[in-house]
Write an enzyme that holds these catalytic residues in place. Structure first.
Site, mmCIF file in Angstrom:
data_model
loop_
_atom_site.group_PDB
_atom_site.id
_atom_site.type_symbol
_atom_site.label_atom_id
_atom_site.label_comp_id
_atom_site.label_asym_id
_atom_site.label_seq_id
_atom_site.Cartn_x
_atom_site.Cartn_y
_atom_site.Cartn_z
ATOM 1 C CB SER A 1 44.835 36.935 38.555
ATOM 2 O OG SER A 1 43.570 37.345 38.064
ATOM 3 C CE1 TYR B 1 44.682 32.833 35.171
ATOM 4 C CE2 TYR B 1 42.922 34.394 35.635
ATOM 5 C CZ TYR B 1 44.249 34.133 35.359
ATOM 6 O OH TYR B 1 45.149 35.178 35.261
#
Length: 256
Positions: free
Chosen positions: A141, A154
């Protein structure tokens, strides 16, 4: 003289029950791979396998929790070959600041995004090497490349996945396996933001509010399939893909 039979390459896709994983399975099947779908939700991957088979492709569903190492090893032992591994299983939980973040959320994100990727990669690396032209894809990501407020757990997990890919590439150079990292930015799927906010659809909708065209799962899958289908000597080390409206994790154009 009889020519050798053509071998259909096998692609294992984790997290294939929805979103990027399901879209990637469809596109790799279209590209001529026999796809092996894994996820915890048995009904979803079986439905996808049936859809692909009905369309004339080769597909099989294998329910799997990527954090269960014994189950992963048993799964790997049951494969006849593996040419491509797409480590897509992952996800985010919560958007709390560091000061109040839930350690359980952090632990779960690390287990799925990092340990899950490690489990599948370790278990399938021998088969990928034996294929003579293996590919490991890590779907990370943009969060793994730049921090943002409310995303530390995250960000930390995706940093772990990113570094796993970078280090693996260094360690196995000289073998017939390439390591690809695809780092998506803002992708609007049916579940990612909703899962992150524990079913709060209003909060989930605000993530994409005013963004005319966030990425779709198909956009990212197209990127993954492109990288996988390059000639075996071509390695796409890192491919960052964002919607045009997103300049960075914290700079997004929103139409009013």
């Amino acid at each position: 003289m009889t020519s050798a039979p053509t071998v259909t390459p096998v692609a294992v896709v984790t997290g294939a029950s929805s979103g990027i994983g399901a879209a990637t399975a469809r596109q790799l099947a279209e590209a001529g791979h026999r796809v092996v779908l894994t996820a915890r939700r048995k009904d979803r991957i079986e439905a996808l396998a049936a859809e692909l088979t009905a369309a004339g492709h080769q597909a099989a569903a294998h329910p799997l929790d990527v954090t269960d190492r014994a189950a992963v090893d048993a799964f790997a032992a049951g494969l006849d070959r593996c040419d491509v591994l797409v480590n897509n299983a992952g996800g985010a939980l919560g958007a709390d600041p560091v000061a109040t973040g839930d350690p359980a959320d952090w632990r779960q994100m690390y287990e799925v995004n990092v340990i899950g990727t490690l489990n599948l990669t370790q278990a399938l690396l021998p088969a990928l090497t034996a294929s003579g032209a293996g590919t490991v894809v890590v779907v990370s990501s943009t969060a793994g490349h730049a921090a943002y407020e409310g995303g530390a757990g995250y960000v930390a997990a995706k940093n772990g996945a990113r570094v796993l890919a970078e280090t693996l590439r260094l360690e196995i150079v000289g073998t017939p396996v390439r390591v690809v990292e695809v780092a998506p930015g803002m992708v609007k799927t049916e579940e990612f933001a909703t899962t992150r906010f524990r079913g709060d659809t209003e909060k989930a909708a605000k993530v994409y509010e005013g963004v005319a065209e966030p990425l779709t799962a198909d956009d990212v899958a197209d990127t993954i399939a492109w990288a996988v289908t390059r000639p075996p000597h071509v390695n796409i080390d890192l491919l960052v893909v964002r919607p045009r409206a997103q300049a960075s994790n914290s700079k997004v154009h929103r139409e009013r």
